[in-house]
Scaffold this active site. Structure first.
Site, PDB file in Angstrom:
ATOM      1  N   GLN A 127       0.839  -1.204   0.000  1.00 48.63           N
ATOM      2  CA  GLN A 127       0.000   0.000   0.000  1.00 48.63           C
ATOM      3  C   GLN A 127       0.873   1.252   0.000  1.00 48.63           C
ATOM      4  O   GLN A 127       1.639   1.459   0.951  1.00 48.63           O
ATOM      5  CB  GLN A 127      -0.878  -0.034   1.257  1.00 48.63           C
ATOM      6  N   GLY A 128       0.761   2.048  -1.035  1.00 47.71           N
ATOM      7  CA  GLY A 128       1.581   3.260  -1.161  1.00 47.71           C
ATOM      8  C   GLY A 128       0.749   4.505  -0.912  1.00 47.71           C
ATOM      9  O   GLY A 128       0.413   5.224  -1.859  1.00 47.71           O
ATOM     10  N   SER A 130       1.365   6.598   2.349  1.00 48.62           N
ATOM     11  CA  SER A 130       2.158   7.568   3.124  1.00 48.62           C
ATOM     12  C   SER A 130       3.329   8.117   2.325  1.00 48.62           C
ATOM     13  O   SER A 130       3.879   7.447   1.448  1.00 48.62           O
ATOM     14  CB  SER A 130       2.717   6.896   4.382  1.00 48.62           C
ATOM     15  N   SER A 162       4.579  -1.322   3.822  1.00 50.30           N
ATOM     16  CA  SER A 162       4.839  -2.655   4.383  1.00 50.30           C
ATOM     17  C   SER A 162       4.960  -3.686   3.281  1.00 50.30           C
ATOM     18  O   SER A 162       4.109  -3.756   2.392  1.00 50.30           O
ATOM     19  CB  SER A 162       3.702  -3.080   5.318  1.00 50.30           C
ATOM     20  N   GLU A 245      -8.583  -2.153   7.304  1.00 52.27           N
ATOM     21  CA  GLU A 245      -7.587  -2.407   8.346  1.00 52.27           C
ATOM     22  C   GLU A 245      -8.267  -2.744   9.672  1.00 52.27           C
ATOM     23  O   GLU A 245      -7.623  -3.154  10.613  1.00 52.27           O
ATOM     24  CB  GLU A 245      -6.687  -1.181   8.537  1.00 52.27           C
ATOM     25  N   GLU A 378      -2.772   9.197  18.827  1.00 49.44           N
ATOM     26  CA  GLU A 378      -3.286  10.570  18.983  1.00 49.44           C
ATOM     27  C   GLU A 378      -4.465  10.805  18.030  1.00 49.44           C
ATOM     28  O   GLU A 378      -5.475  11.400  18.404  1.00 49.44           O
ATOM     29  CB  GLU A 378      -2.178  11.602  18.684  1.00 49.44           C
TER      30      GLU A 378
HETATM   31  C1  LIG Z   1       4.397  -0.795  11.083  1.00 53.76           C
HETATM   32  C2  LIG Z   1       3.940   0.248  10.117  1.00 53.76           C
HETATM   33  C3  LIG Z   1       3.437  -0.138   8.903  1.00 53.76           C
HETATM   34  C4  LIG Z   1       3.001   0.826   7.992  1.00 53.76           C
HETATM   35  N1  LIG Z   1       2.564   0.387   6.779  1.00 53.76           N
HETATM   36  C5  LIG Z   1       2.209   1.297   5.849  1.00 53.76           C
HETATM   37  C6  LIG Z   1       1.850   0.870   4.541  1.00 53.76           C
HETATM   38  O1  LIG Z   1       1.880  -0.322   4.225  1.00 53.76           O
HETATM   39  N2  LIG Z   1       1.517   1.803   3.628  1.00 53.76           N
HETATM   40  C7  LIG Z   1       1.488   3.142   3.922  1.00 53.76           C
HETATM   41  O2  LIG Z   1       1.124   3.919   3.059  1.00 53.76           O
HETATM   42  N3  LIG Z   1       1.841   3.581   5.157  1.00 53.76           N
HETATM   43  C8  LIG Z   1       2.214   2.688   6.120  1.00 53.76           C
HETATM   44  N4  LIG Z   1       2.601   3.113   7.361  1.00 53.76           N
HETATM   45  C9  LIG Z   1       2.662   4.562   7.621  1.00 53.76           C
HETATM   46  C10 LIG Z   1       1.619   5.052   8.607  1.00 53.76           C
HETATM   47  O3  LIG Z   1       0.333   5.036   8.050  1.00 53.76           O
HETATM   48  C11 LIG Z   1       2.063   6.461   9.042  1.00 53.76           C
HETATM   49  O4  LIG Z   1       3.315   6.317   9.696  1.00 53.76           O
HETATM   50  C12 LIG Z   1       1.056   7.095   9.965  1.00 53.76           C
HETATM   51  O5  LIG Z   1      -0.086   7.466   9.244  1.00 53.76           O
HETATM   52  C13 LIG Z   1       1.633   8.297  10.722  1.00 53.76           C
HETATM   53  O6  LIG Z   1       2.155   9.229   9.836  1.00 53.76           O
HETATM   54  P1  LIG Z   1       3.626   9.826   9.998  1.00 53.76           P
HETATM   55  O7  LIG Z   1       4.569   8.692  10.235  1.00 53.76           O
HETATM   56  O8  LIG Z   1       3.857  10.747   8.849  1.00 53.76           O
HETATM   57  O9  LIG Z   1       3.582  10.662  11.355  1.00 53.76           O
HETATM   58  P2  LIG Z   1       3.025  12.136  11.551  1.00 53.76           P
HETATM   59  O10 LIG Z   1       1.684  12.257  10.933  1.00 53.76           O
HETATM   60  O11 LIG Z   1       4.080  13.116  11.142  1.00 53.76           O
HETATM   61  O12 LIG Z   1       2.854  12.176  13.115  1.00 53.76           O
HETATM   62  C14 LIG Z   1       3.938  12.388  14.012  1.00 53.76           C
HETATM   63  C15 LIG Z   1       3.325  12.512  15.422  1.00 53.76           C
HETATM   64  O13 LIG Z   1       2.436  13.657  15.467  1.00 53.76           O
HETATM   65  C16 LIG Z   1       1.146  13.242  15.870  1.00 53.76           C
HETATM   66  N5  LIG Z   1       0.118  14.008  15.150  1.00 53.76           N
HETATM   67  C17 LIG Z   1       0.075  14.249  13.814  1.00 53.76           C
HETATM   68  N6  LIG Z   1      -1.039  14.962  13.526  1.00 53.76           N
HETATM   69  C18 LIG Z   1      -1.717  15.127  14.692  1.00 53.76           C
HETATM   70  C19 LIG Z   1      -2.942  15.761  15.050  1.00 53.76           C
HETATM   71  N7  LIG Z   1      -3.694  16.337  14.126  1.00 53.76           N
HETATM   72  N8  LIG Z   1      -3.309  15.734  16.361  1.00 53.76           N
HETATM   73  C20 LIG Z   1      -2.542  15.131  17.308  1.00 53.76           C
HETATM   74  N9  LIG Z   1      -1.370  14.526  17.026  1.00 53.76           N
HETATM   75  C21 LIG Z   1      -0.973  14.519  15.741  1.00 53.76           C
HETATM   76  C22 LIG Z   1       1.043  11.789  15.487  1.00 53.76           C
HETATM   77  O14 LIG Z   1       0.074  11.104  16.246  1.00 53.76           O
HETATM   78  C23 LIG Z   1       2.454  11.285  15.797  1.00 53.76           C
HETATM   79  O15 LIG Z   1       2.610  11.004  17.157  1.00 53.76           O
HETATM   80  C24 LIG Z   1       3.052   2.191   8.298  1.00 53.76           C
HETATM   81  C25 LIG Z   1       3.568   2.600   9.533  1.00 53.76           C
HETATM   82  C26 LIG Z   1       4.012   1.637  10.431  1.00 53.76           C
HETATM   83  C27 LIG Z   1       4.582   2.092  11.747  1.00 53.76           C
END
Ligand SMILES: Cc1cc2nc3c(=O)[nH]c(=O)nc-3n(C[C@H](O)[C@H](O)[C@H](O)COP(=O)(O)OP(=O)(O)OC[C@H]3O[C@@H](n4cnc5c(N)ncnc54)[C@H](O)[C@@H]3O)c2cc1C
Length: 398
Positions: A127-128, A130, A162, A245, A378
């Protein structure tokens, strides 16, 4: 809702139990520890085909596509697989849940015919969604898809995908209208990972594993026939993928945590230490173990309610996801504490075991992953506050 009667379910359970006794590879944990990528993929594909032959691989799909189990039967199936410590279908997770539910809900008949049977034959999806700068705020994604003749030319970068290093296909979101409001200019594509210009780079994680990847896309051509839903309406289609999911996947994970993970914990607490005493002889340890068991019972009850409810509340899935992921952390934290120094020397765990393998330090580190995908804790709390409790909405800026 389900139509299976108690007698039918008992019979079904007995059949699944017998199947588990005779089909789960006895040494699968050893066969999945410190193995090469190729061995891991082979093991997962073989296990998928075993489950498929029994009708257990895609029980949640419609009957015409090879599924058709009642909800109650699916619950029994996951209970028995967890109780018998079966390996998880880690590699096929996105294929059988995210990709299939998206194709069934929004794909064309041609796309369904092309991909659903192929998934049953082992086609692997990632899944692409992020990107750097577009995780929680997914609508901020910057990857572009420019219309060119019969297709689109895609440029950009995806992150945290992933299993992308093993994937044949990718569920891809890209911006097709840079001038539209953020959510209205996104389209949803099926990307063949072997297309020229696709570059997959695995990311090494704290546990030493590489579970997810960066995907770089440079002038990648996608035929227009691989658009899912109307052009620019990808945001709506993506909600279907994200919804997949939740539901039964949570039920499976909750059963595994309660049935498998908790069993590892009890075993650990009952094992005599160097002086002959068992951690369990300490009343405080016993008390914490009992508390965790009560919390697990609560988790199972939440899951059962979620999957049995035809019209779940707007925050129900978030409550289950939040509760599961934070309980997983408490359990693995406790395991790490009880195992003591031994936990620090256990540096290997089976790759398809999930986050509750009994290698406590690695399980604990891995447990933190789970509070992030599918919406961080969060974000779940915001959903519960706004949609569940009716609190004022967070300003979004779009
Ligand atoms: C094990 C794993 C598997 C994954 N698999 C996939 C996958 O297959 N395909 C894919 O596309 N993505 C995947 N992801 C990505 C995942 O969906 C993102 O990491 C997730 O949506 C969080 O985005 P970010 O990492 O950019 O963090 P950010 O959005 O930058 O967040 C950083 C911190 O800020 C907090 N925050 C952000 N906005 C707010 C708000 N409005 N209010 C309060 N707090 C906030 C967050 O909760 C977090 O603690 C995976 C991630 C993990 C860990």
């Amino acid at each position: 809702m389900t139509t299976s009667s108690p007698d039918q379910l008992d019979e079904f359970r007995a059949g699944v139990r017998e199947w588990c006794r005779t089909h789960i590879p006895a040494q699968w944990r050893r066969a999945q520890t410190d193995v090469s990528d190729a061995e891991f993929v082979r093991f997962q594909q073989d296990w998928f085909q075993e489950l498929r032959a029994a009708g257990f691989a895609v029980p949640h799909w419609p009957k015409q596509w090879g599924g058709g189990m009642s909800l109650a039967e699916q619950v029994v199936l996951y209970q028995e697989l967890a109780a018998h410590d079966a390996p998880r279908l880690v590699l096929a997770f996105v294929s059988i849940h995210h990709a299939a539910s998206t194709l069934l809900a929004a794909g064309t008949e041609e796309q369904r015919q092309r991909h659903l049977p192929a998934i049953l034959n082992g086609e692997i999806w990632c899944q692409g969604f992020s990107e750097p700068g577009a995780g929680s705020d997914m609508a901020a994604l910057q990857t572009t898809a420019r219309r060119a003749g019969d297709g689109y030319v895609v440029n950009g970068q995806k992150l945290w995908a992933s299993g992308a290093m093993h994937a044949d296909w990718c569920l891809l979101l890209a911006r097709t209208d840079p001038n539209a409001p953020k959510r209205h200019g996104i389209s949803y594509f099926l990307l063949d990972m072997r297309t020229p210009g696709v570059d997959v780079r695995p990311i090494r994680q704290a546990t030493g594993e590489s579970h997810f990847c960066e995907i770089f896309l440079e002038d990648v051509t996608i035929p227009a026939t691989r658009l899912v839903g109307p052009e620019h309406a990808g945001w709506r289609v993506a909600q279907q993928t994200l919804g997949a999911e939740r539901g039964m996947t949570m039920l499976e994970l909750a059963e595994r945590l309660g049935n498998g993970g908790f069993r590892w914990l009890v075993r650990l607490c009952a094992r005599p230490g160097p002086g002959g005493t068992r951690p369990l002889d300490d009343p405080l340890i016993g008390d914490r173990l009992a508390t965790l068991e009560i919390e697990l019972t609560g988790l199972r009850a939440l899951c059962a309610e979620l999957v049995a409810n035809d019209h779940p509340g707007p925050a129900d899935a978030s409550i289950v996801k939040l509760y599961y992921s934070e309980l997983l952390q408490r359990m693995t934290d406790f395991g790490t504490e009880v195992a003591g120094l031994a936990a620090h020397t256990e540096l290997h765990k089976p790759r398809s075991s999930g986050w509750e393998s009994g290698a406590w330090m690695l399980d604990f580190i891995g447990s933190w992953e789970w509070t992030i995908p599918g919406g961080t804790s969060e974000i779940q709390r915001t959903i519960i506050g706004e949609r569940g409790l009716g609190l004022p909405r967070e300003p979004t800026g779009h």
